[in-house]
Design an enzyme around this catalytic site. Sequence first.
Site, PDB file in Angstrom:
ATOM      1  N   GLU A   1       0.812  -1.218   0.000  1.00  0.00           N
ATOM      2  CA  GLU A   1       0.000   0.000   0.000  1.00  0.00           C
ATOM      3  C   GLU A   1       0.854   1.282   0.000  1.00  0.00           C
ATOM      4  OE1 GLU A   1      -2.840  -0.417   3.191  1.00  0.00           O
ATOM      5  OE2 GLU A   1      -3.920  -2.015   2.149  1.00  0.00           O
TER       6      GLU A   1
ATOM      7  N   GLU B   1      -4.882  -8.461  -0.810  1.00  0.00           N
ATOM      8  CA  GLU B   1      -5.717  -8.428   0.392  1.00  0.00           C
ATOM      9  C   GLU B   1      -7.159  -8.232  -0.040  1.00  0.00           C
ATOM     10  OE1 GLU B   1      -4.599  -5.429   3.233  1.00  0.00           O
ATOM     11  OE2 GLU B   1      -2.462  -5.945   3.156  1.00  0.00           O
TER      12      GLU B   1
END
Length: 674
Positions: free
Chosen positions: A286, A406
């Site tokens: 991220e 994810e």
Amino acid sequence: MAVAGTIGLVVAAPAAPAAAAPGCKVDYTVPSQWSGGFTANVAVTNLGDRVDGWRLTWTWPSGQQVTQAWNATVTADGSQVTAANAGYNAVIAPNATVSFGLNGSWSGTNTAPASFALNGVTCTGAPGTSTTTTTTTTTSGPPPGDAMAQVAAMQPGWNLGNSLDATGADETSWGNPRITEALLDNVKAQGFKSIRIPVTWGQHQAAAPGYTIEAAYLARVKEVVGWALADGFHVMINIHHDSWQWINTMPADRTNVLNRYNAIWTQLAAAFKDSPAKLVFESVNEPQFTGSSGDAQNAQLLHELNASFRDIVRRSGGGNASRLLVLPTLHTSSDQARLDELASSLTTFDDPNIAATVHYYGYWPFSVNVAGGTHFDATAQKDLTDSFDRVHNTFIARGIPVILGEYGLLGFDRHTGTVQQGEKLKFFELFGHYARTKKITTMLWDNGQHFGRTSFQWSDPELIAQIKSSWTTRSGTASTDQVFSAKASAISAKTITLNLNGTTFSGLRQGSTELTRGTDYTVSGDQLTLSAALLTRLSGSRAYGTNATITAHFSQGVPWRINLITYDVPVLQNATGTTAAFSIPTSFRGDLLATMEAKYDDGSNAGPHNWTSYKEFDRTFAPNYTAGTTTLTADFFAEVNDNRRVTLTFHYWSGAKLTYFVTKSGSAVTGSTS
């Protein structure tokens, strides 16, 4: 409770063209068991010659019944059970393993089968004389350098979250126990093929200029990676929360951030360069940048990180020269602009052993249950399908594999009940189906809230059953899993809409009892009507709450559970308290809270997220059905104006609505029904 066993098995040869030497074993495990139900995993390892087409048979010793299966077609005649291969797993190569799973029901005891037979031959435990010599006990992987095939082989995947990525002193600092071999073994038994091991390095790293990683910490990471590889997993490691701890300062501190980042990957590349190809590197989790000038600079900085990562790993030699590398978009977003930025980088790199990665946690109002996002409605569904379409068209259609590193729902960070059960299951049913359609490999985010790290049990068996089913097929669902009948009124017939999802409706059951079509219920197109007589019979004395559950069954996938609920409109009472502790006495009377609105007397929105009147479930309000209270949190009152009355509207799943009034004065709160 867990049941496990290893049983040697003789494999009967196919009739043609040549006899196969028999010999194999069966591992039967029950990783999850609850009142009346269980999940079992069955792994068949071939210790002889190649098997083309298989049928595994056994006898239930305790009257168990199979209710659902995946990766095999399972049929039963009384206690005699047959599992037949799916089209894609018909061949069992020498020393290879094929696995399937099932959900079942039990009563009294759940004794494991005493023996199995494959293609009609009973287990003996002796290996066969194989014409093929091999020393490995795992299935062969994809051809070296075939990134698309390797990523496909990683489906499905699981995240070992909130352990080695914890930002405290060690892997237990976020509340999870130390990772064990037994945990990874049990995760493998659930059918997962890959494991993502997030790692945060910063607190285990010395200062400049060397930025040396603590030897003990690196050794611990290598130990866990080694266990996972030994289990046969594809393993992905990365730089995780460093992304927001220090990498995000790159716009103002480019040189130091890049030096530190490069130092980590230089050490990791050296430490793992001789690891097998099943070990995969992900450049950073991220990625984000604070204080940048905008999209163009963000894209340039991420490109620089990804390029440096790739160059370091490739130059380190050994297995790293062709190791699969995984590169993220900014924020691991699936917005088209972010996908295009990464696609541009990949064109520059011209490296065939690279995959892209994004994350997906759903349409935000639904994912956290805010702004009235109580249902997995058309808007939430379109957000999912649009996202996966963009990812597929940008990368997969051009030969670049994608790992969805994810996925889940953001409300799970509090607990899995933030999103209503039936709506949650509909999300995961479509998620798994559409990802499979678009050839996206998925990795479930699990920070300990799903699979128990020491119990090895699933916290929500229905959820994992839906997820597992979606790996291979679709399931039928319905407009609701709750049928409410008011106790204050006579019981009447109730109709719900079936979402067939390409299946066909096959029947309605209460437990193992088949209900009677035409009498207990009728079906017209996608409309399922439960008769008043059925609801009267199953509601019994009509105590508040769920009186009975029935299940709708379809031609494939998991059944759809329907709760038959007796309720009356809830009753609220006046209350006083503080902004730190305020609860409304609530007689729920069988009803369930869906959401809450908050407005001032002038009609403007009150409380957090004041762009909507509908507040965030759990974050600002929460029901406690056991205690008989509805709590308003400190977070809610922190954004409520003093001495201004707030009108709360509570919406319940029955359709009932109640109004309540609260006023804050300093830290004091008063609440009333009028």
